[in-house]
Write an enzyme that holds these catalytic residues in place. Structure first.
Site, PDB file in Angstrom:
ATOM      1  N   ASP A  38      66.548  55.707 116.948  1.00 43.08           N
ATOM      2  CA  ASP A  38      67.500  55.622 117.770  1.00 43.08           C
ATOM      3  C   ASP A  38      67.696  57.093 118.553  1.00 43.08           C
ATOM      4  OD1 ASP A  38      70.290  55.106 118.949  1.00 43.08           O
ATOM      5  OD2 ASP A  38      70.047  53.343 118.018  1.00 43.08           O
ATOM      6  N   THR A  41      72.310  57.638 122.272  1.00 46.78           N
ATOM      7  CA  THR A  41      72.950  57.895 123.350  1.00 46.78           C
ATOM      8  C   THR A  41      74.567  57.193 123.037  1.00 46.78           C
ATOM      9  OG1 THR A  41      72.385  55.803 124.240  1.00 46.78           O
ATOM     10  CG2 THR A  41      70.946  57.538 124.595  1.00 46.78           C
ATOM     11  N   ASN A  89      74.191  46.146 133.289  1.00 46.31           N
ATOM     12  CA  ASN A  89      74.078  45.910 134.565  1.00 46.31           C
ATOM     13  C   ASN A  89      74.890  46.716 135.317  1.00 46.31           C
ATOM     14  OD1 ASN A  89      72.560  43.753 135.240  1.00 46.31           O
ATOM     15  ND2 ASN A  89      73.599  42.408 133.976  1.00 46.31           N
ATOM     16  N   THR A 102      63.592  54.210 129.736  1.00 48.66           N
ATOM     17  CA  THR A 102      63.854  53.599 128.579  1.00 48.66           C
ATOM     18  C   THR A 102      63.205  52.348 128.488  1.00 48.66           C
ATOM     19  OG1 THR A 102      65.770  54.680 128.050  1.00 48.66           O
ATOM     20  CG2 THR A 102      65.223  52.815 126.757  1.00 48.66           C
ATOM     21  N   THR A 126      65.786  39.599 127.474  1.00 47.13           N
ATOM     22  CA  THR A 126      67.176  39.222 127.741  1.00 47.13           C
ATOM     23  C   THR A 126      66.732  37.852 128.808  1.00 47.13           C
ATOM     24  OG1 THR A 126      69.063  39.522 128.963  1.00 47.13           O
ATOM     25  CG2 THR A 126      67.241  40.701 129.536  1.00 47.13           C
ATOM     26  N   ASP A 127      67.910  36.905 128.745  1.00 49.93           N
ATOM     27  CA  ASP A 127      67.522  35.568 129.640  1.00 49.93           C
ATOM     28  C   ASP A 127      67.656  36.249 131.160  1.00 49.93           C
ATOM     29  OD1 ASP A 127      70.162  36.275 129.207  1.00 49.93           O
ATOM     30  OD2 ASP A 127      71.015  34.095 128.881  1.00 49.93           O
ATOM     31  N   GLU A 128      68.162  37.495 131.223  1.00 49.14           N
ATOM     32  CA  GLU A 128      68.608  37.864 132.557  1.00 49.14           C
ATOM     33  C   GLU A 128      67.264  37.886 133.454  1.00 49.14           C
ATOM     34  OE1 GLU A 128      71.721  40.682 133.157  1.00 49.14           O
ATOM     35  OE2 GLU A 128      72.437  40.379 131.362  1.00 49.14           O
ATOM     36  N   TYR A 153      68.690  46.264 135.901  1.00 49.84           N
ATOM     37  CA  TYR A 153      68.551  46.206 134.456  1.00 49.84           C
ATOM     38  C   TYR A 153      67.727  44.891 134.234  1.00 49.84           C
ATOM     39  CZ  TYR A 153      69.520  43.805 130.179  1.00 49.84           C
ATOM     40  OH  TYR A 153      69.361  43.231 128.873  1.00 49.84           O
ATOM     41  N   THR A 156      63.971  45.936 135.055  1.00 49.20           N
ATOM     42  CA  THR A 156      63.065  46.638 134.012  1.00 49.20           C
ATOM     43  C   THR A 156      62.925  45.818 132.773  1.00 49.20           C
ATOM     44  OG1 THR A 156      65.370  47.441 133.276  1.00 49.20           O
ATOM     45  CG2 THR A 156      64.038  48.806 134.889  1.00 49.20           C
ATOM     46  N   LYS A 157      63.649  44.928 132.323  1.00 53.83           N
ATOM     47  CA  LYS A 157      63.290  44.259 131.149  1.00 53.83           C
ATOM     48  C   LYS A 157      62.156  43.256 131.478  1.00 53.83           C
ATOM     49  CE  LYS A 157      65.018  44.311 127.720  1.00 53.83           C
ATOM     50  NZ  LYS A 157      64.289  44.764 126.361  1.00 53.83           N
ATOM     51  N   ASN A 182      73.689  35.803 125.807  1.00 56.45           N
ATOM     52  CA  ASN A 182      74.789  36.866 125.684  1.00 56.45           C
ATOM     53  C   ASN A 182      75.074  36.769 124.227  1.00 56.45           C
ATOM     54  OD1 ASN A 182      74.556  36.751 128.545  1.00 56.45           O
ATOM     55  ND2 ASN A 182      76.389  37.841 128.480  1.00 56.45           N
ATOM     56  N   ILE A 194      83.304  40.976 126.374  1.00 55.10           N
ATOM     57  CA  ILE A 194      84.375  40.460 125.364  1.00 55.10           C
ATOM     58  C   ILE A 194      85.135  41.553 124.767  1.00 55.10           C
ATOM     59  CG2 ILE A 194      84.374  39.550 122.983  1.00 55.10           C
ATOM     60  CD1 ILE A 194      82.722  37.130 123.955  1.00 55.10           C
ATOM     61  N   LYS A 208      90.749  42.609 133.406  1.00 57.44           N
ATOM     62  CA  LYS A 208      90.124  42.527 134.533  1.00 57.44           C
ATOM     63  C   LYS A 208      88.918  41.471 134.733  1.00 57.44           C
ATOM     64  CE  LYS A 208      91.348  47.193 136.163  1.00 57.44           C
ATOM     65  NZ  LYS A 208      90.997  48.435 136.801  1.00 57.44           N
TER      66      LYS A 208
END
Length: 343
Positions: A38, A41, A89, A102, A126-128, A153, A156-157, A182, A194, A208
């Site tokens: 790791d 960061t 994001n 990265t 990720t599912d994104e 984001y 790049t994934k 998520n 969350i 918010k």
């Protein structure tokens, strides 16, 4: 035949999802030694793996883009489980550069190390990468869904996933990929949805919410993610992709109102903020392949119970999240200002 690793590297093992995986391995697979790699960061916290036995877990502080470091530590390991990523994001919109380095270059360096030393790789994604679905679309993402990433984001994934597939086919790297929905649970950085709402409420602040709050996310407890990744690493077919989900679709406003209720606050006790650019509308995972082929099932199927436990964890671990809170809120203020000025 089931793969039985004895020595694994977990990249990003001091982050939220990675550290939960490290703890899962330590708790459930006593024969396995874990090397955590790791960079530490802002999102990597060594306290996330504090207290784990030193003879089972070793921390190496370093960059996955450091080829010389990888040449030193990869030999002697059976597998790399690759969690390390820039993943927020909003940060990717403000500054895409670290995400390219990265998520894309880092994955390339790991693939090359796996190729040199014959080490297996499981790549956590990720599912994104699939973009989003309409709120009224009955479909869910599957392993065959075309990629349509929306943000720096997720793009790049998506790029890193493609690299893994290419290295598996062209160079014979033994690799698997998982795309997960998520995550929520303990040790999640306060910049995420969350924990940010929870810690704002602990501080007596009004949460918010972006846009109209109707964006839907498919939630899974991080412990279920960990058990699924282990199942894929040890039982998954080389070259295959598996989607990880727990049938947890919920709108952002419903999640926020559940958190407000846990604090005894009214359902509208929050502030609306301008939506971020390119905000995906809905994610939904179909985990049928994972369940059918590997027999995996989630253990945390009651979202309300899991959320209550998560709220309790943040109440009880203020010393863990407090040092990052002020900087996170300052950073968010800068991003929200950027979005407003952009529009």
């Amino acid at each position: 035949m089931e793969f039985e690793p004895k020595n694994i590297i977990v990249t990003g093992g001091c982050g939220f999802i990675g550290s939960n995986f490290v703890r899962h391995v330590v708790d459930n697979h006593p024969e396995v030694h874990v090397t955590v790699l790791d960079k530490l960061t802002y999102a990597g916290n060594p306290e996330n793996i504090a207290g784990l036995p030193a003879d089972r877990v070793e921390l190496v502080v370093g960059d996955i883009c450091d080829e010389d470091l990888l040449d030193r530590i990869v030999p002697g390991h059976d597998a790399i489980v690759h969690y390390a990523a820039e993943s927020h994001n909003d940060n990717s919109i403000a500054d895409p550069g670290p995400f390219l380095r990265t998520n894309v270059e880092g994955t390339f360096r790991l693939l090359e190390a796996c190729r040199r030393f014959g080490v297996r790789l499981h790549h956590v994604s990720t599912d994104e990468v699939y973009g989003d679905l309409a709120l009224d679309d009955p479909a869910r993402f599957t392993e065959e869904t075309p990629y349509r990433p929306s943000s720096p984001y997720s793009s790049t994934k998506a790029s890193s996933d493609m690299l893994v597939r290419a290295w598996a086919r062209t160079f014979g790297v033994r690799a698997t990929i998982s795309n997960c929905s998520n995550n929520y649970g303990p040790y999640q950085h306060v910049e995420k949805f969350i924990p940010r709402q929870i810690t704002n409420l602990i501080d007596g602040a009004r949460p918010k919410l972006y846009g109209d709050g109707l964006n839907v996310r498919d939630w899974i407890h991080t412990e279920d993610h960990s058990s699924a990744v282990w199942a894929i690493l040890t039982q998954g077919r080389i070259g295959e992709t598996y989607l990880i989900g727990a049938d947890g679709e919920r709108s952002n406003i419903d999640v926020l109102r559940a958190i407000l209720e846990a604090f005894g606050r009214g359902p509208d006790d929050f502030d609306w903020v301008r939506d971020r650019p390119g905000h995906d509308r809905r994610y939904a995972i179909d985990p049928s392949k994972l369940r059918r082929e590997l027999g995996w099932e989630p253990a945390h199927t009651d979202f309300a119970e899991g959320l209550a436990e998560t709220v309790a964890w943040y109440r009880e671990h203020e010393a863990w999240w407090r040092p990052a809170k002020a900087a996170t809120e300052y950073h968010y203020g800068s991003i929200e200002c950027y979005i407003s000025l952009r529009d």
